[in-house]
Structure formats: structure tokens, C-alpha cells
Design a protein around this motif. Structure first.
Motif, mmCIF file in Angstrom:
data_model
loop_
_atom_site.group_PDB
_atom_site.id
_atom_site.type_symbol
_atom_site.label_atom_id
_atom_site.label_comp_id
_atom_site.label_asym_id
_atom_site.label_seq_id
_atom_site.Cartn_x
_atom_site.Cartn_y
_atom_site.Cartn_z
ATOM 1 N N PRO A 163 1.016 -1.710 -0.108
ATOM 2 C CA PRO A 163 0.311 0.427 0.005
ATOM 3 C C PRO A 163 0.741 1.590 0.470
ATOM 4 C CG PRO A 163 -0.324 -0.980 1.869
ATOM 5 C CD PRO A 163 0.670 -2.189 1.562
ATOM 6 N N LEU A 164 1.921 1.239 0.426
ATOM 7 C CA LEU A 164 2.455 2.352 -0.062
ATOM 8 C C LEU A 164 3.020 2.354 -0.966
ATOM 9 C CD1 LEU A 164 4.945 4.649 1.628
ATOM 10 C CD2 LEU A 164 6.290 3.086 1.982
ATOM 11 N N LEU A 165 3.945 1.594 -1.400
ATOM 12 C CA LEU A 165 4.035 2.100 -2.759
ATOM 13 C C LEU A 165 2.271 2.586 -4.544
ATOM 14 C CD1 LEU A 165 5.842 1.557 -5.886
ATOM 15 C CD2 LEU A 165 4.541 -0.778 -6.206
ATOM 16 N N ASN A 166 1.462 1.903 -4.188
ATOM 17 C CA ASN A 166 0.431 2.551 -4.208
ATOM 18 C C ASN A 166 -0.386 3.942 -3.736
ATOM 19 O OD1 ASN A 166 -0.130 -0.084 -5.068
ATOM 20 N ND2 ASN A 166 -1.940 -0.927 -3.505
ATOM 21 N N ALA A 167 0.895 4.170 -2.821
ATOM 22 C CA ALA A 167 0.121 5.625 -2.387
ATOM 23 C C ALA A 167 0.987 6.597 -2.584
ATOM 24 C CB ALA A 167 0.662 5.466 -1.281
ATOM 25 N N LEU A 168 2.480 6.214 -3.729
ATOM 26 C CA LEU A 168 3.088 7.126 -4.225
ATOM 27 C C LEU A 168 2.819 7.590 -5.994
ATOM 28 C CD1 LEU A 168 6.534 5.140 -3.014
ATOM 29 C CD2 LEU A 168 5.806 6.978 -2.309
ATOM 30 N N GLY A 169 1.196 6.347 -5.964
ATOM 31 C CA GLY A 169 1.668 6.379 -7.625
ATOM 32 C C GLY A 169 1.863 5.385 -8.801
ATOM 33 N N PRO A 170 1.582 5.212 -9.554
ATOM 34 C CA PRO A 170 1.021 4.339 -10.431
ATOM 35 C C PRO A 170 2.787 4.423 -11.477
ATOM 36 C CG PRO A 170 -0.659 5.607 -11.430
ATOM 37 C CD PRO A 170 0.031 5.983 -9.771
ATOM 38 N N LYS A 171 3.007 5.825 -11.386
ATOM 39 C CA LYS A 171 4.242 6.081 -11.991
ATOM 40 C C LYS A 171 4.903 7.860 -11.861
ATOM 41 C CE LYS A 171 2.234 7.802 -16.176
ATOM 42 N NZ LYS A 171 2.470 7.025 -17.839
ATOM 43 N N PRO A 172 6.134 7.853 -11.666
ATOM 44 C CA PRO A 172 6.630 9.256 -11.413
ATOM 45 C C PRO A 172 6.609 10.099 -12.740
ATOM 46 C CG PRO A 172 8.599 7.889 -11.353
ATOM 47 C CD PRO A 172 7.283 6.674 -12.011
ATOM 48 N N GLY A 173 5.629 11.539 -12.252
ATOM 49 C CA GLY A 173 5.282 12.537 -13.067
ATOM 50 C C GLY A 173 6.249 12.640 -14.246
ATOM 51 N N PRO A 174 6.215 13.811 -14.766
ATOM 52 C CA PRO A 174 6.798 14.293 -15.898
ATOM 53 C C PRO A 174 8.405 14.614 -15.634
ATOM 54 C CG PRO A 174 5.140 15.043 -16.909
ATOM 55 C CD PRO A 174 4.762 13.976 -15.165
ATOM 56 N N ASP A 175 7.810 15.999 -14.541
ATOM 57 C CA ASP A 175 8.342 16.724 -13.378
ATOM 58 C C ASP A 175 9.106 16.819 -12.418
ATOM 59 O OD1 ASP A 175 7.814 18.694 -15.901
ATOM 60 O OD2 ASP A 175 6.646 19.210 -15.411
ATOM 61 N N ASP A 176 9.018 15.018 -12.423
ATOM 62 C CA ASP A 176 9.675 14.935 -10.935
ATOM 63 C C ASP A 176 11.037 14.321 -10.814
ATOM 64 O OD1 ASP A 176 6.327 15.266 -10.030
ATOM 65 O OD2 ASP A 176 6.545 12.609 -9.805
ATOM 66 N N GLY A 177 11.111 15.046 -9.324
ATOM 67 C CA GLY A 177 13.058 14.628 -9.247
ATOM 68 C C GLY A 177 12.787 13.643 -8.829
ATOM 69 N N PRO A 178 13.748 13.554 -7.490
ATOM 70 C CA PRO A 178 14.037 12.022 -6.975
ATOM 71 C C PRO A 178 13.283 11.669 -6.163
ATOM 72 C CG PRO A 178 16.506 13.640 -6.882
ATOM 73 C CD PRO A 178 14.528 14.194 -7.236
ATOM 74 N N GLU A 179 12.672 12.998 -5.253
ATOM 75 C CA GLU A 179 12.210 12.688 -4.178
ATOM 76 C C GLU A 179 10.863 11.516 -4.356
ATOM 77 O OE1 GLU A 179 12.507 15.229 -5.330
ATOM 78 O OE2 GLU A 179 13.926 15.828 -4.499
ATOM 79 N N LEU A 180 10.522 10.831 -3.048
ATOM 80 C CA LEU A 180 8.729 9.927 -3.157
ATOM 81 C C LEU A 180 8.157 10.824 -3.112
ATOM 82 C CD1 LEU A 180 10.736 6.932 -1.911
ATOM 83 C CD2 LEU A 180 10.780 6.912 -4.515
ATOM 84 N N LEU A 181 7.429 11.162 -3.414
ATOM 85 C CA LEU A 181 6.195 11.886 -3.063
ATOM 86 C C LEU A 181 4.858 10.707 -3.388
ATOM 87 C CD1 LEU A 181 6.708 14.382 -6.148
ATOM 88 C CD2 LEU A 181 7.479 15.082 -3.521
#
Length: 276
Positions: A163-181
């Protein structure tokens, strides 16, 4: 409790998976243009937890194309059945098993209707996972169904995205940096996440037609409590920091061939063994 609105959302999900299936069948991700290799879809610890399926009756709930289902037949299960709510997925899975020369029965039904769809049959092993439980609004009802599907002494094995992975969303956004959001709730109860996506988690063209889908968040506590309330005993719970695909570009291949973050080490997958 499954509401009328939840039932509507589940119908939308079924239409979405029907529309996804042609894309998935042709994708490099599943690699079904060659001989299927079900072993690559299993975490290294799964067979250790499950034990040898030889001589056991196995049911795979929410099986999609049966890429994991056929592994049980390859390993000598006495009988193997896959169940999925998508007619397109069931037809695709039948073709995959036939081309592999394996005897697998596939049934089209909603999980909540599995007992009736399978004529009350019971199994030694019920297997489910990797993106399945998020499509079920009511885990209490699901666990009760599982309890009816297991014969005395049978086991349920759930291997799911954490569920932590699910909370992070299916894939990073196009402008995301290395942080986990964090993008979604970790805990359930907040209602489903609505997605309108023309592309799925595989390679390939856009999905044609039904692009709406709904996912319900379920914490590990929700899963454990639903199973224990249904009379099952949790025998093992493990968390893993590996995924079968590189969710973030900085992930590195592990010895298993799967992928993990160099840092921070966080749970991305979990395996839960429960018995009746």
C-alpha cells in the motif's frame, strides 16, 4: 458492503480490462509472442512460502492473462483454475495455456460470485495478487468468499503491491525529481482513486474505448483483519523492497533479476500466507 455506486465502478473496471487486454496480449511486457516464462512474474520468496503445488488443487483469483496461473500447471498441480471478470482476459488466458500445452480451466466471473461460478468447489491453494485487491471495494466480503473456496487445511497466498507503493502512485510525474512523493492515501476508507488513462502499465498503443478505472486503497491491516474475521489464520507476512519492473529510473537490478531502490529501502511488495 458493496454499494450500487461501487457496483457501477466495478462494471467500469471490467470494461477497462476488456479494453486493455488486446494491448497486453501484444506487449513486450508480457512477451506472449514467444513461449511464456511464468517464473519471471514470481517474487523470489513466493514458492518458499507456498511450497510445492504438485498434487494440489489451485485456484488463481483475478488471473488476467494467466501468466502466473500456468506456473502451477507447470509445477505439477493436480488441477489449476483461473478466474477473472474480464471475458477478453479469460479468452486470452485460454489461448496462452493452449499454446503452452497446459491443462488450465478458466472461468469468467466476478470474485464476489466465485463460489457460485465454481459450483461450490473447494481448493488446496487460493492464489491472488500483484495489482488485484485494489479493484475490490469490500475486503470483508472478499475474505468471506476466500474462506468458502478453501477446503479444510487449505491456504490463501496473497502477493501484492505494498500500500505504500500504491500511495506513491502508478508512475512518477514527468517533472518529478528523485524524491518519493505521496499522491494517494495509504489507508483505505477514503473512497476509490479514479483514473482516466489511455495507456496501461505495459508498452503498446493506446487503449481503445473504456479508459476509466477505479482503485480502492487497502492497508495491510485491512487485509489481515478481513481474513482473521473470516476465520483464517495468518501464518506468514513478509515485506519486500523489490519489484518486477523499474518503477523509478534510479532502481537497480537485484540478484533475483527484479528491481530495487538503492535508497531509501522501503517496502514495495508484500506476501501474506493464511490458512483455514
Amino acid at each position: 458492503m458493496t454499494t450500487d455506486e461501487d457496483a457501477r465502478r466495478m462494471r467500469a473496471n471490467r470494461a477497462n480490462w476488456d479494453a486493455r487486454t488486446p494491448v497486453h496480449l501484444a506487449s513486450r511486457f508480457y512477451g506472449l509472442d514467444a513461449a511464456p516464462d511464468p517464473s519471471r512474474f514470481f517474487a523470489p520468496f513466493e514458492w518458499e512460502d507456498l511450497g510445492d503445488p504438485a498434487g494440489r488443487d489451485v485456484l488463481h483469483l483475478q488471473c488476467h492473462l494467466g501468466t502466473e496461473t500456468i506456473a502451477f500447471a507447470e509445477r505439477g498441480a493436480r488441477s489449476v483454475t483461473g478466474l477473472d471478470f474480464s471475458q477478453a482476459s479469460v479468452e486470452g488466458a485460454r489461448d496462452v495455456a493452449a499454446r503452452a500445452g497446459l491443462d488450465v480451466t478458466y472461468v469468467r466471473a466476478d470474485v464476489y460470485d466465485a463460489v457460485e461460478a465454481l459450483d461450490g468447489r473447494q481448493y488446496d491453494v487460493v492464489y491472488t495478487g500483484k495489482g488485484a485487491l485494489c479493484y475490490l471495494p469490500d475486503l470483508t466480503r472478499w475474505a468471506a468468499v476466500v474462506g468458502q473456496l478453501l477446503r479444510p487445511g487449505g491456504v490463501l497466498y496473497v502477493v501484492e503491491f505494498h500500500p505504500l507503493l500504491n500511495a506513491l502512485g502508478p508512475k512518477p510525474g514527468p517533472d518529478d525529481g528523485p524524491e518519493l512523493l505521496l499522491r494517494h492515501d495509504y489507508l483505505g476508507g477514503g473512497g476509490p482513486v479514479h483514473r482516466d488513462a489511455t495507456f496501461t502499465y505495459t508498452d503498446g498503443p493506446a487503449v481503445q474505448g473504456a479508459t476509466d478505472s477505479f482503485e480502492w486503497m487497502h492497508g495491510i491491516g485491512d487485509v489481515v483483519n478481513a481474513l482473521t474475521e473470516a476465520g483464517l489464520n495468518v501464518r506468514r507476512l513478509r515485506e519486500s523492497d523489490e519489484l518486477p519492473w523499474p518503477r523509478w529510473s534510479r532502481m537497480q537490478r537485484a540478484e533475483s533479476g527484479w528491481w530495487r531502490l538503492p535508497e531509501p529501502r522501503i517496502p514495495l511488495l508484500y506476501g501474506l500466507l493464511a490458512g483455514r
